[in-house]
Scaffold this active site. Structure first.
Site, PDB file in Angstrom:
ATOM      1  N   GLU A  38       0.827  -1.357  -0.145  1.00 59.26           N
ATOM      2  CA  GLU A  38      -0.372   0.202   0.138  1.00 59.26           C
ATOM      3  C   GLU A  38       0.590   1.407  -0.209  1.00 59.26           C
ATOM      4  OE1 GLU A  38      -2.892  -0.296   3.502  1.00 59.26           O
ATOM      5  OE2 GLU A  38      -4.292  -1.340   1.709  1.00 59.26           O
ATOM      6  N   HIS A  39      -0.054   2.226  -0.711  1.00 64.01           N
ATOM      7  CA  HIS A  39       0.788   3.678  -0.809  1.00 64.01           C
ATOM      8  C   HIS A  39       2.535   3.451  -1.038  1.00 64.01           C
ATOM      9  CE1 HIS A  39      -1.891   4.344   1.938  1.00 64.01           C
ATOM     10  NE2 HIS A  39      -1.726   3.273   3.457  1.00 64.01           N
ATOM     11  N   ARG A  40       2.298   3.063  -1.903  1.00 64.83           N
ATOM     12  CA  ARG A  40       2.976   2.601  -2.887  1.00 64.83           C
ATOM     13  C   ARG A  40       5.112   2.592  -2.148  1.00 64.83           C
ATOM     14  NH1 ARG A  40       2.966   3.019  -8.169  1.00 64.83           N
ATOM     15  NH2 ARG A  40       0.569   3.936  -9.024  1.00 64.83           N
ATOM     16  N   LEU A  41       4.617   1.690  -0.635  1.00 61.80           N
ATOM     17  CA  LEU A  41       5.668   1.212   0.293  1.00 61.80           C
ATOM     18  C   LEU A  41       6.222  -0.174  -0.195  1.00 61.80           C
ATOM     19  CD1 LEU A  41       4.484   3.135   3.375  1.00 61.80           C
ATOM     20  CD2 LEU A  41       6.010   3.469   1.249  1.00 61.80           C
ATOM     21  N   HIS A  42       6.536  -0.716  -1.295  1.00 54.95           N
ATOM     22  CA  HIS A  42       6.532  -1.930  -1.970  1.00 54.95           C
ATOM     23  C   HIS A  42       7.769  -1.646  -1.718  1.00 54.95           C
ATOM     24  CE1 HIS A  42       3.865  -0.124  -4.965  1.00 54.95           C
ATOM     25  NE2 HIS A  42       4.915   0.546  -5.408  1.00 54.95           N
TER      26      HIS A  42
END
Ligand SMILES: Cc1cc2nc3c(=O)[nH]c(=O)nc-3n(C[C@H](O)[C@H](O)[C@H](O)COP(=O)(O)O)c2cc1C
Length: 192
Positions: free
Chosen positions: A169-173
């Site tokens: 999520e939230h591009r917190l890959h």
């Protein structure tokens, strides 16, 4: 969580095989020519184990020319519905003749004939020419087994680096990277 990249690959790949709509074994193969100019195309993964990742192709194709000049490649899997990516890098070599023969023998007869009929990557003047060539090889091998063409076979990529990219999520890959260290692997993480 596994710290063996092959085991982790197997887990992700097995999941992709059952969830992806088409060609879950498709991977992009990036090569570079003698001048370092890159090119990329899709190929199908036909086998993998601790020795590496295997695909089959024409050994006189454009990619084969690149590989003869520069045996270092990169592979990329992207499974869209799983939102996962795997990057593999390392040197490449031919698989054994016995391995290529065994895989060729497992292909459909039409695919076997196609391997004889196609001068992969070379200019073709018309579709009709290709169809005529196909008919000619069909007639040539009528009534017998189709042998593996001498210009057709497998390549194995020996991984030196494998990276697993997982959507969060939230591009917190999440990025887990494995690099070869002696007989084993060193594991680390990368900022997304
Ligand atoms: C999903 C997909 C899978 C493919 N699998 C293979 C393959 O396993 N082997 C192969 O030679 N070409 C395969 N192709 C065709 C290649 O992408 C490419 O057109 C061909 O190998 C010629 O590439 P080259 O001119 O760079 O040598 C595939 C194409 C797609 C779209």
């Amino acid at each position: 969580m596994s710290t063996d990249p092959f085991a982790l690959f197997q887990t992700w790949y097995t999941e992709a095989r059952s969830t992806e709509l088409n060609d879950s074994n498709a991977m992009a193969l990036a090569t570079a020519d003698a001048e370092g100019r890159p090119s990329v195309r899709m190929v199908l993964l036909k086998g993998y184990d601790e020795r590496g990742f295997v695909f089959y192709t024409n050994r006189e194709s454009r990619k084969a020319g690149d590989l003869a000049a520069n045996p270092h490649v990169a592979l990329l899997f992207h499974w869209k519905s799983l939102r996962r990516q795997i990057r593999i890098e390392g040197p490449i070599a031919f698989v054994s003749d016995a391995e290529s023969d065994a895989y060729f023998a497992s292909r459909s007869r039409d695919s076997q004939l196609g391997a004889w009929a196609s001068d992969q990557s070379r200019p073709l003047d018309s579709r009709a020419t290709f169809e005529e060539r196909y008919e000619a090889v069909r007639a040539r091998f009528e009534g017998g087994a189709v042998p593996r063409p001498p210009h057709w076979g497998g390549y194995r990529v020996t991984p030196e680096r494998i990276e697993f990219w997982l959507d969060r999520e939230h591009r917190l890959h999440e990025r887990r990277v494995f690099t070869r260290a002696g007989d084993g692997w060193r594991e680390g993480m990368l900022y997304p």
